[in-house]
Write a protein that holds these residues in place. Structure first.
Motif, mmCIF file in Angstrom:
data_model
loop_
_atom_site.group_PDB
_atom_site.id
_atom_site.type_symbol
_atom_site.label_atom_id
_atom_site.label_comp_id
_atom_site.label_asym_id
_atom_site.label_seq_id
_atom_site.Cartn_x
_atom_site.Cartn_y
_atom_site.Cartn_z
ATOM 1 N N ASN A 8 28.318 40.918 46.013
ATOM 2 C CA ASN A 8 29.310 40.888 44.936
ATOM 3 C C ASN A 8 28.624 40.673 43.598
ATOM 4 O OD1 ASN A 8 31.660 41.255 46.523
ATOM 5 N ND2 ASN A 8 31.462 39.146 47.229
ATOM 6 N N ILE A 9 28.828 41.619 42.689
ATOM 7 C CA ILE A 9 28.242 41.540 41.352
ATOM 8 C C ILE A 9 29.365 41.287 40.354
ATOM 9 C CG2 ILE A 9 26.974 42.823 39.577
ATOM 10 C CD1 ILE A 9 25.627 44.385 41.863
ATOM 11 N N TRP A 10 29.265 40.177 39.618
ATOM 12 C CA TRP A 10 30.290 39.853 38.624
ATOM 13 C C TRP A 10 30.268 40.886 37.510
ATOM 14 C CZ3 TRP A 10 34.060 36.659 39.707
ATOM 15 C CH2 TRP A 10 33.854 35.685 40.684
ATOM 16 N N ILE A 11 31.458 41.245 37.067
ATOM 17 C CA ILE A 11 31.598 42.268 36.034
ATOM 18 C C ILE A 11 32.124 41.626 34.751
ATOM 19 C CG2 ILE A 11 32.766 44.423 35.414
ATOM 20 C CD1 ILE A 11 30.711 44.645 37.724
ATOM 21 N N ASN A 12 31.294 41.676 33.702
ATOM 22 C CA ASN A 12 31.741 41.218 32.388
ATOM 23 C C ASN A 12 32.162 42.449 31.578
ATOM 24 O OD1 ASN A 12 29.366 42.453 31.571
ATOM 25 N ND2 ASN A 12 28.246 40.529 31.304
ATOM 26 N N GLU A 13 32.532 42.246 30.331
ATOM 27 C CA GLU A 13 33.010 43.358 29.498
ATOM 28 C C GLU A 13 31.963 44.456 29.364
ATOM 29 O OE1 GLU A 13 35.999 44.057 28.132
ATOM 30 O OE2 GLU A 13 36.741 42.362 29.289
ATOM 31 N N GLU A 14 30.695 44.052 29.145
ATOM 32 C CA GLU A 14 29.607 45.023 28.984
ATOM 33 C C GLU A 14 29.432 45.856 30.258
ATOM 34 O OE1 GLU A 14 25.927 43.219 27.733
ATOM 35 O OE2 GLU A 14 24.797 44.851 28.628
ATOM 36 N N ARG A 15 29.434 45.199 31.389
ATOM 37 C CA ARG A 15 29.284 45.925 32.658
ATOM 38 C C ARG A 15 30.505 46.796 32.942
ATOM 39 N NH1 ARG A 15 26.452 41.570 36.761
ATOM 40 N NH2 ARG A 15 24.323 41.968 36.054
ATOM 41 N N LEU A 16 31.700 46.303 32.587
ATOM 42 C CA LEU A 16 32.913 47.087 32.819
ATOM 43 C C LEU A 16 32.857 48.395 32.029
ATOM 44 C CD1 LEU A 16 35.642 47.257 34.226
ATOM 45 C CD2 LEU A 16 36.648 46.056 32.282
ATOM 46 N N GLU A 17 32.349 48.311 30.806
ATOM 47 C CA GLU A 17 32.213 49.518 29.979
ATOM 48 C C GLU A 17 31.260 50.516 30.640
ATOM 49 O OE1 GLU A 17 31.826 48.666 25.763
ATOM 50 O OE2 GLU A 17 30.569 50.457 25.573
ATOM 51 N N LEU A 24 33.424 54.485 37.693
ATOM 52 C CA LEU A 24 33.537 53.564 38.827
ATOM 53 C C LEU A 24 34.345 52.304 38.520
ATOM 54 C CD1 LEU A 24 29.846 53.716 40.108
ATOM 55 C CD2 LEU A 24 31.828 54.839 41.116
ATOM 56 N N ALA A 25 34.990 52.242 37.361
ATOM 57 C CA ALA A 25 35.701 51.018 36.970
ATOM 58 C C ALA A 25 36.767 50.642 37.992
ATOM 59 C CB ALA A 25 36.318 51.178 35.590
ATOM 60 N N GLY A 26 37.344 51.623 38.664
ATOM 61 C CA GLY A 26 38.370 51.352 39.663
ATOM 62 C C GLY A 26 37.830 50.677 40.912
ATOM 63 N N MET A 27 36.514 50.659 41.075
ATOM 64 C CA MET A 27 35.907 50.036 42.252
ATOM 65 C C MET A 27 35.766 48.521 42.096
ATOM 66 S SD MET A 27 35.648 52.697 44.042
ATOM 67 C CE MET A 27 34.715 52.240 45.470
ATOM 68 N N ALA A 28 35.871 48.027 40.856
ATOM 69 C CA ALA A 28 35.790 46.576 40.627
ATOM 70 C C ALA A 28 37.077 45.933 41.104
ATOM 71 C CB ALA A 28 35.560 46.291 39.147
ATOM 72 N N LYS A 29 36.932 44.779 41.738
ATOM 73 C CA LYS A 29 38.094 44.065 42.261
ATOM 74 C C LYS A 29 38.308 42.784 41.485
ATOM 75 C CE LYS A 29 37.620 45.749 46.944
ATOM 76 N NZ LYS A 29 37.395 45.424 48.334
ATOM 77 N N GLU A 30 39.574 42.493 41.196
ATOM 78 C CA GLU A 30 39.892 41.274 40.476
ATOM 79 C C GLU A 30 39.791 40.084 41.433
ATOM 80 O OE1 GLU A 30 42.569 41.828 37.446
ATOM 81 O OE2 GLU A 30 43.283 39.768 37.423
ATOM 82 N N MET A 31 39.109 39.033 40.981
ATOM 83 C CA MET A 31 38.943 37.845 41.828
ATOM 84 C C MET A 31 39.755 36.679 41.280
ATOM 85 S SD MET A 31 37.080 38.655 44.388
ATOM 86 C CE MET A 31 36.156 37.329 45.101
ATOM 87 N N LEU A 32 39.189 35.932 40.357
ATOM 88 C CA LEU A 32 39.828 34.729 39.844
ATOM 89 C C LEU A 32 40.159 34.899 38.374
ATOM 90 C CD1 LEU A 32 37.165 32.241 41.218
ATOM 91 C CD2 LEU A 32 39.375 32.716 42.261
ATOM 92 N N ALA A 33 41.354 34.562 37.993
ATOM 93 C CA ALA A 33 41.740 34.491 36.587
ATOM 94 C C ALA A 33 41.243 35.679 35.769
ATOM 95 C CB ALA A 33 41.226 33.178 35.982
ATOM 96 N N GLY A 34 41.389 36.863 36.294
ATOM 97 C CA GLY A 34 41.007 38.058 35.546
ATOM 98 C C GLY A 34 39.542 38.438 35.670
ATOM 99 N N LEU A 35 38.745 37.595 36.311
ATOM 100 C CA LEU A 35 37.340 37.939 36.503
ATOM 101 C C LEU A 35 37.231 38.987 37.601
ATOM 102 C CD1 LEU A 35 35.749 34.389 36.380
ATOM 103 C CD2 LEU A 35 35.750 36.118 34.581
ATOM 104 N N LYS A 36 36.297 39.925 37.417
ATOM 105 C CA LYS A 36 36.151 41.011 38.380
ATOM 106 C C LYS A 36 34.769 40.986 39.032
ATOM 107 C CE LYS A 36 39.371 44.118 36.195
ATOM 108 N NZ LYS A 36 39.730 45.476 35.988
ATOM 109 N N VAL A 37 34.726 41.505 40.256
ATOM 110 C CA VAL A 37 33.458 41.688 40.945
ATOM 111 C C VAL A 37 33.388 43.116 41.447
ATOM 112 C CG1 VAL A 37 33.214 39.292 41.702
ATOM 113 C CG2 VAL A 37 34.282 40.957 43.200
#
Length: 101
Positions: A8-17, A24-37
């Protein structure tokens, strides 16, 4: 269906971009309080190779069935490969690149 063992790789704004540009943005999954992995899947053989290559890593067999405690630099390399290949199926290539050293 074959079971997979994610890194699991945490996704911040820079990585999301970067994921959005790679489609591949749709492959990120929301985990806690809006944080994505981004769960990068591994087969059982790939999991064993990763644990052998990086002895500090651990496999959480009890709860998440994921590979944990990889150094940030290693996760950064895996993420870069995902973006470059525009695919989550990068672990064979990543393992091969690590064993050449």
């Amino acid at each position: 269906m074959t079971e997979t063992y994610p890194i699991n790789i945490w996704i911040n704004e820079e990585r999301l971009e970067k994921l959005q540009k790679a489609g591949l943005a749709g492959m990120a999954k929301e985990m806690l309080a809006g944080l994505k992995v981004l769960p990068v899947p591994n087969t059982e053989m790939q999991k064993d190779e990763i644990l052998k290559l990086f002895p500090m890593a651990k496999f959480d067999s009890a709860t998440t069935k994921s590979i944990e405690l990889l150094p940030k630099a290693i996760k950064d390399k895996i993420f870069a490969l995902v973006v470059e290949k525009k695919s989550l199926n990068v672990m064979d290539e990543f393992i091969k690149s690590q064993t050449k050293k």
